[in-house]
Design a protein around this motif. Structure first.
Motif, short mmCIF file in Angstrom:
data_model
loop_
_atom_site.label_atom_id
_atom_site.label_comp_id
_atom_site.label_asym_id
_atom_site.label_seq_id
_atom_site.Cartn_x
_atom_site.Cartn_y
_atom_site.Cartn_z
N UNK A 44 0.84 -1.20 0.00
CA UNK A 44 0.00 0.00 0.00
C UNK A 44 0.88 1.25 0.00
N UNK A 45 1.90 1.26 0.84
CA UNK A 45 2.78 2.44 0.94
C UNK A 45 3.50 2.67 -0.39
N UNK A 46 4.14 1.64 -0.93
CA UNK A 46 4.93 1.81 -2.14
C UNK A 46 4.05 2.14 -3.35
N UNK A 47 2.90 1.49 -3.46
CA UNK A 47 2.00 1.80 -4.58
C UNK A 47 1.45 3.21 -4.46
N UNK A 48 1.16 3.65 -3.25
CA UNK A 48 0.67 5.01 -3.05
C UNK A 48 1.74 6.03 -3.44
N UNK A 49 2.98 5.76 -3.05
CA UNK A 49 4.07 6.68 -3.42
C UNK A 49 4.23 6.74 -4.93
N UNK A 50 4.19 5.59 -5.60
CA UNK A 50 4.32 5.58 -7.05
C UNK A 50 3.14 6.28 -7.73
N UNK A 51 1.94 6.08 -7.18
CA UNK A 51 0.75 6.72 -7.75
C UNK A 51 0.84 8.24 -7.60
N UNK A 52 1.22 8.70 -6.43
CA UNK A 52 1.35 10.14 -6.20
C UNK A 52 2.45 10.72 -7.09
N UNK A 53 3.56 10.01 -7.20
CA UNK A 53 4.66 10.47 -8.05
C UNK A 53 4.21 10.57 -9.51
N UNK A 54 3.43 9.60 -9.96
CA UNK A 54 2.95 9.59 -11.34
C UNK A 54 1.95 10.72 -11.57
N UNK A 55 1.09 10.99 -10.60
CA UNK A 55 0.10 12.06 -10.74
C UNK A 55 0.78 13.42 -10.75
N UNK A 56 1.77 13.60 -9.89
CA UNK A 56 2.46 14.89 -9.79
C UNK A 56 3.29 15.18 -11.04
N UNK A 57 3.94 14.15 -11.59
CA UNK A 57 4.79 14.40 -12.77
C UNK A 57 3.92 14.78 -13.96
N UNK A 58 4.39 15.74 -14.69
CA UNK A 58 3.64 16.24 -15.85
C UNK A 58 3.99 15.48 -17.12
N UNK A 59 4.94 14.58 -17.00
CA UNK A 59 5.40 13.85 -18.17
C UNK A 59 4.32 12.88 -18.65
N UNK A 60 3.96 13.05 -19.90
CA UNK A 60 2.98 12.16 -20.51
C UNK A 60 3.65 11.53 -21.73
N UNK A 61 3.71 10.23 -21.73
CA UNK A 61 4.31 9.56 -22.89
C UNK A 61 3.39 8.44 -23.34
N UNK A 62 3.31 8.31 -24.62
CA UNK A 62 2.51 7.25 -25.21
C UNK A 62 3.34 5.98 -25.24
N UNK A 63 2.78 4.92 -24.76
CA UNK A 63 3.50 3.66 -24.74
C UNK A 63 2.50 2.55 -24.99
#
Length: 140
Positions: A44-63
């Motif tokens: 829960x902790x690690x997934x939450x950190x990754x989710x927050x990091x992904x939401x905060x980052x403005x980088x959008x890449x198509x993959x």
């Protein structure tokens, strides 16, 4: 976007694991639910950190996930693990584990039938022996 959904699914799965671990029968000494609950909290902790990091980052890449054959192997193994858990009660631990290991090795391009048989059967027997006789935990 797909990563966000994955992180949310991991968080939900971890909450379910934490809740189900609370239903384990109590015994003397360490509670059998302690290890699954620790793992669930860490997930829960690690997934939450990754989710927050992904939401905060403005980088959008198509993959395109499906074009990468290495990523598809992970999905195939995940599907085999789900089939493994479904078949665990029906086929039992030994047959299900041999199926899981053989199929996973096949997905990762081990094509030597002798190695497939030796590795999957010997690892299954070792795991069965350790849990059944050394730890005295009955496997399905």
């Amino acid at each position: 976007m797909l990563e966000n959904i994955f992180y949310i699914l991991i968080i939900c799965l971890s909450i379910v694991v934490y809740w189900v671990a609370g239903t384990f029968p109590k015994s003397g000494g360490l509670d059998p639910a302690i290890y699954p609950r620790i793992i669930a909290i860490l997930m829960i902790i690690f997934s939450s950190v990754l989710l927050i990091k992904k939401i905060i980052s403005k980088e959008v890449k198509e993959y395109n996930f499906w074009k990468d054959p290495e990523k598809r192997k992970g999905i195939y193994v995940l599907a085999i693990i789900i089939i493994y858990f479904i078949g665990l009660n029906t086929l039992g631990f030994i047959l299900s584990t041999i199926f899981l290991l053989t199929t996973a090795m096949w997905i990762f391009k081990i094509r030597n039938y002798f190695k497939l048989a030796i590795y999957s059967v010997s690892l299954t027997v070792i795991i069965f022996y350790v849990f059944n006789y050394l730890l005295q935990i009955t496997l399905p």
